[in-house]
Design a protein around this motif. Sequence first.
Motif, PDB file in Angstrom:
ATOM      1  N   ALA A  21      60.254 -20.844  32.809  1.00  0.00           N
ATOM      2  CA  ALA A  21      58.949 -20.332  32.497  1.00  0.00           C
ATOM      3  C   ALA A  21      58.854 -19.000  31.986  1.00  0.00           C
ATOM      4  O   ALA A  21      58.104 -18.683  31.039  1.00  0.00           O
ATOM      5  CB  ALA A  21      57.926 -20.456  33.634  1.00  0.00           C
ATOM      6  N   ARG A  22      59.872 -18.018  32.371  1.00  0.00           N
ATOM      7  CA  ARG A  22      59.784 -16.675  31.928  1.00  0.00           C
ATOM      8  C   ARG A  22      59.923 -16.578  30.334  1.00  0.00           C
ATOM      9  O   ARG A  22      59.737 -15.664  29.725  1.00  0.00           O
ATOM     10  CB  ARG A  22      60.765 -15.961  32.650  1.00  0.00           C
ATOM     11  CG  ARG A  22      62.194 -16.493  32.489  1.00  0.00           C
ATOM     12  CD  ARG A  22      63.367 -15.693  33.345  1.00  0.00           C
ATOM     13  NE  ARG A  22      64.707 -16.172  33.325  1.00  0.00           N
ATOM     14  CZ  ARG A  22      65.356 -16.500  32.220  1.00  0.00           C
ATOM     15  NH1 ARG A  22      65.233 -15.773  31.106  1.00  0.00           N
ATOM     16  NH2 ARG A  22      66.418 -16.839  32.383  1.00  0.00           N
ATOM     17  N   THR A  23      60.730 -17.677  29.875  1.00  0.00           N
ATOM     18  CA  THR A  23      61.005 -17.484  28.312  1.00  0.00           C
ATOM     19  C   THR A  23      59.616 -17.922  27.614  1.00  0.00           C
ATOM     20  O   THR A  23      59.968 -17.933  26.209  1.00  0.00           O
ATOM     21  CB  THR A  23      62.112 -18.473  27.948  1.00  0.00           C
ATOM     22  OG1 THR A  23      61.731 -20.072  28.119  1.00  0.00           O
ATOM     23  CG2 THR A  23      63.305 -18.191  28.866  1.00  0.00           C
ATOM     24  N   LYS A  49      49.227  -6.598  32.919  1.00  0.00           N
ATOM     25  CA  LYS A  49      50.775  -6.563  32.352  1.00  0.00           C
ATOM     26  C   LYS A  49      51.656  -5.755  33.561  1.00  0.00           C
ATOM     27  O   LYS A  49      52.753  -6.030  33.469  1.00  0.00           O
ATOM     28  CB  LYS A  49      50.670  -5.860  31.071  1.00  0.00           C
ATOM     29  CG  LYS A  49      52.172  -5.955  30.235  1.00  0.00           C
ATOM     30  CD  LYS A  49      52.151  -5.452  28.957  1.00  0.00           C
ATOM     31  CE  LYS A  49      53.270  -5.823  28.106  1.00  0.00           C
ATOM     32  NZ  LYS A  49      53.269  -5.311  26.760  1.00  0.00           N
ATOM     33  N   GLN A  50      51.215  -4.797  34.114  1.00  0.00           N
ATOM     34  CA  GLN A  50      51.934  -4.085  35.043  1.00  0.00           C
ATOM     35  C   GLN A  50      51.603  -4.639  36.557  1.00  0.00           C
ATOM     36  O   GLN A  50      52.169  -3.867  37.362  1.00  0.00           O
ATOM     37  CB  GLN A  50      51.471  -2.590  34.984  1.00  0.00           C
ATOM     38  CG  GLN A  50      51.761  -1.791  33.875  1.00  0.00           C
ATOM     39  CD  GLN A  50      52.050  -0.201  34.107  1.00  0.00           C
ATOM     40  OE1 GLN A  50      52.832  -0.008  34.848  1.00  0.00           O
ATOM     41  NE2 GLN A  50      51.111   0.304  33.558  1.00  0.00           N
ATOM     42  N   CYS A  51      51.111  -5.962  36.801  1.00  0.00           N
ATOM     43  CA  CYS A  51      50.779  -6.497  38.087  1.00  0.00           C
ATOM     44  C   CYS A  51      51.986  -7.370  38.090  1.00  0.00           C
ATOM     45  O   CYS A  51      51.939  -8.627  37.558  1.00  0.00           O
ATOM     46  CB  CYS A  51      49.516  -7.109  38.143  1.00  0.00           C
ATOM     47  SG  CYS A  51      49.575  -7.781  39.580  1.00  0.00           S
ATOM     48  N   PRO A  52      53.094  -7.143  39.049  1.00  0.00           N
ATOM     49  CA  PRO A  52      54.009  -8.070  39.157  1.00  0.00           C
ATOM     50  C   PRO A  52      53.765  -9.405  39.611  1.00  0.00           C
ATOM     51  O   PRO A  52      54.186 -10.472  39.079  1.00  0.00           O
ATOM     52  CB  PRO A  52      55.034  -7.435  40.101  1.00  0.00           C
ATOM     53  CG  PRO A  52      54.764  -5.897  39.824  1.00  0.00           C
ATOM     54  CD  PRO A  52      53.497  -5.735  39.750  1.00  0.00           C
ATOM     55  N   PRO A  53      52.873  -9.483  40.576  1.00  0.00           N
ATOM     56  CA  PRO A  53      52.430 -10.893  40.945  1.00  0.00           C
ATOM     57  C   PRO A  53      51.818 -11.768  39.809  1.00  0.00           C
ATOM     58  O   PRO A  53      52.012 -13.006  39.909  1.00  0.00           O
ATOM     59  CB  PRO A  53      51.322 -10.646  42.249  1.00  0.00           C
ATOM     60  CG  PRO A  53      51.952  -9.467  42.790  1.00  0.00           C
ATOM     61  CD  PRO A  53      52.354  -8.510  41.587  1.00  0.00           C
ATOM     62  N   PHE A  54      51.067 -10.964  39.155  1.00  0.00           N
ATOM     63  CA  PHE A  54      50.546 -11.854  37.957  1.00  0.00           C
ATOM     64  C   PHE A  54      51.638 -12.198  36.897  1.00  0.00           C
ATOM     65  O   PHE A  54      51.533 -13.553  36.533  1.00  0.00           O
ATOM     66  CB  PHE A  54      49.653 -10.990  37.097  1.00  0.00           C
ATOM     67  CG  PHE A  54      48.821 -11.497  36.139  1.00  0.00           C
ATOM     68  CD1 PHE A  54      47.521 -12.042  36.422  1.00  0.00           C
ATOM     69  CD2 PHE A  54      49.206 -11.352  34.616  1.00  0.00           C
ATOM     70  CE1 PHE A  54      46.991 -12.462  35.152  1.00  0.00           C
ATOM     71  CE2 PHE A  54      48.549 -12.049  33.664  1.00  0.00           C
ATOM     72  CZ  PHE A  54      47.527 -12.599  33.992  1.00  0.00           C
ATOM     73  N   ALA A  57      54.185 -15.059  38.666  1.00  0.00           N
ATOM     74  CA  ALA A  57      53.341 -16.541  38.539  1.00  0.00           C
ATOM     75  C   ALA A  57      53.772 -17.308  37.228  1.00  0.00           C
ATOM     76  O   ALA A  57      53.867 -18.333  37.258  1.00  0.00           O
ATOM     77  CB  ALA A  57      51.980 -16.171  39.247  1.00  0.00           C
ATOM     78  N   MET A  58      53.459 -16.346  36.337  1.00  0.00           N
ATOM     79  CA  MET A  58      53.454 -16.952  35.022  1.00  0.00           C
ATOM     80  C   MET A  58      54.978 -17.331  34.608  1.00  0.00           C
ATOM     81  O   MET A  58      55.192 -18.185  34.004  1.00  0.00           O
ATOM     82  CB  MET A  58      52.960 -16.048  33.848  1.00  0.00           C
ATOM     83  CG  MET A  58      51.354 -15.767  34.199  1.00  0.00           C
ATOM     84  SD  MET A  58      50.824 -14.664  32.774  1.00  0.00           S
ATOM     85  CE  MET A  58      50.740 -15.809  31.292  1.00  0.00           C
ATOM     86  N   ALA A  59      56.002 -16.453  35.199  1.00  0.00           N
ATOM     87  CA  ALA A  59      57.320 -16.656  34.876  1.00  0.00           C
ATOM     88  C   ALA A  59      58.186 -17.552  35.960  1.00  0.00           C
ATOM     89  O   ALA A  59      59.275 -17.877  35.793  1.00  0.00           O
ATOM     90  CB  ALA A  59      58.087 -15.481  35.032  1.00  0.00           C
ATOM     91  N   PRO A 138      49.944 -24.419  32.965  1.00  0.00           N
ATOM     92  CA  PRO A 138      50.534 -23.133  32.910  1.00  0.00           C
ATOM     93  C   PRO A 138      49.598 -21.855  33.555  1.00  0.00           C
ATOM     94  O   PRO A 138      48.706 -21.855  32.951  1.00  0.00           O
ATOM     95  CB  PRO A 138      50.935 -23.141  31.236  1.00  0.00           C
ATOM     96  CG  PRO A 138      51.027 -24.686  30.811  1.00  0.00           C
ATOM     97  CD  PRO A 138      49.927 -25.056  31.613  1.00  0.00           C
ATOM     98  N   VAL A 139      50.339 -21.082  34.296  1.00  0.00           N
ATOM     99  CA  VAL A 139      49.597 -20.194  35.096  1.00  0.00           C
ATOM    100  C   VAL A 139      49.095 -18.989  34.078  1.00  0.00           C
ATOM    101  O   VAL A 139      49.576 -18.449  33.244  1.00  0.00           O
ATOM    102  CB  VAL A 139      50.632 -19.688  36.070  1.00  0.00           C
ATOM    103  CG1 VAL A 139      49.790 -18.366  37.008  1.00  0.00           C
ATOM    104  CG2 VAL A 139      50.930 -20.433  37.206  1.00  0.00           C
ATOM    105  N   ASN A 140      47.620 -18.718  34.341  1.00  0.00           N
ATOM    106  CA  ASN A 140      46.985 -17.975  33.729  1.00  0.00           C
ATOM    107  C   ASN A 140      46.910 -17.957  32.201  1.00  0.00           C
ATOM    108  O   ASN A 140      46.810 -17.039  31.334  1.00  0.00           O
ATOM    109  CB  ASN A 140      47.499 -16.393  34.068  1.00  0.00           C
ATOM    110  CG  ASN A 140      47.714 -15.871  35.436  1.00  0.00           C
ATOM    111  OD1 ASN A 140      46.435 -16.194  36.105  1.00  0.00           O
ATOM    112  ND2 ASN A 140      48.603 -15.141  35.684  1.00  0.00           N
ATOM    113  N   ARG A 141      46.986 -19.212  31.666  1.00  0.00           N
ATOM    114  CA  ARG A 141      46.999 -19.652  30.452  1.00  0.00           C
ATOM    115  C   ARG A 141      45.649 -20.430  29.985  1.00  0.00           C
ATOM    116  O   ARG A 141      45.550 -21.163  29.352  1.00  0.00           O
ATOM    117  CB  ARG A 141      48.292 -20.435  29.833  1.00  0.00           C
ATOM    118  CG  ARG A 141      49.465 -19.829  30.003  1.00  0.00           C
ATOM    119  CD  ARG A 141      49.510 -18.748  29.289  1.00  0.00           C
ATOM    120  NE  ARG A 141      49.246 -19.093  27.885  1.00  0.00           N
ATOM    121  CZ  ARG A 141      50.344 -19.620  26.915  1.00  0.00           C
ATOM    122  NH1 ARG A 141      51.534 -19.606  27.394  1.00  0.00           N
ATOM    123  NH2 ARG A 141      50.031 -19.870  25.607  1.00  0.00           N
TER     124      ARG A 141
END
Length: 237
Positions: A21-23, A49-54, A57-59, A138-141
């Motif tokens: 998913a990170r790709t 964009k600077q929130c690692p949990p956000f 989760a997408m990755a 897909p998370v946050n999409r």
Amino acid sequence: MRMTFRCDPALEPHLPRPVPARTTLPDWLRRMPASAHSDLHGRDIRTVKQCPPFVDAMAHGVMILLPCDIQVERGAFSWDWDIPAPATAGHPRAPLSFHVAAQFEGAPFAHDRQSAIKFNSFWTIECPEGWSLFATHPVNRDDLPFRTVTGLVDADRFHDGGINFPALWIAPDYCGVVPKGTPVAQCFPVPREALELVYEPFDADHGIAYSETVAQVLAAPNVYRKRFRARRGRLTS
């Protein structure tokens, strides 16, 4: 942890593989500035964009991709996908099928007797013993014109048939092409063992740790990223 994906041999050259998913992080996230001015705060503040949990989760996990372009004209779907006949009996050839509205009548996402689309599966998925497959939108999409319905499949047992992904089309006036490679479902394995829930008030040490952690997070940026975020292993294939 191993996830095994299998497909019909006649279709394998024509199918996009499930990918980490990170790709597939979207362009809007890549374009987002790291900080933006807040009138409420009177200064620049960090964006998600600077929130690692956000972002993590997408990755997380793997993404199932749309196998071909889908043309959409206000709720009418069509495609031109020239693939050979599957070598496996009972295997789908169309990228989409449908669920009639009666199958989810009474659900909060049911609207005006609208049928749901179903992204047909062209890959079987096998998880290790004791693990199930969690499949979701897909998370946050929220930029995608559909919402994939979340499901949990015991893919350590059910792995010789395809897992299809139902979705609600939420853009009734959409006219255009949903391109091949669009993420349609985000999947990751989850353990099936029972949870043990423990509830307790802070003792003295936990109270001190809480206050110190909050103070550190408020005093400087990137505390979570630098001190608490776990290193992610790279997916291999």
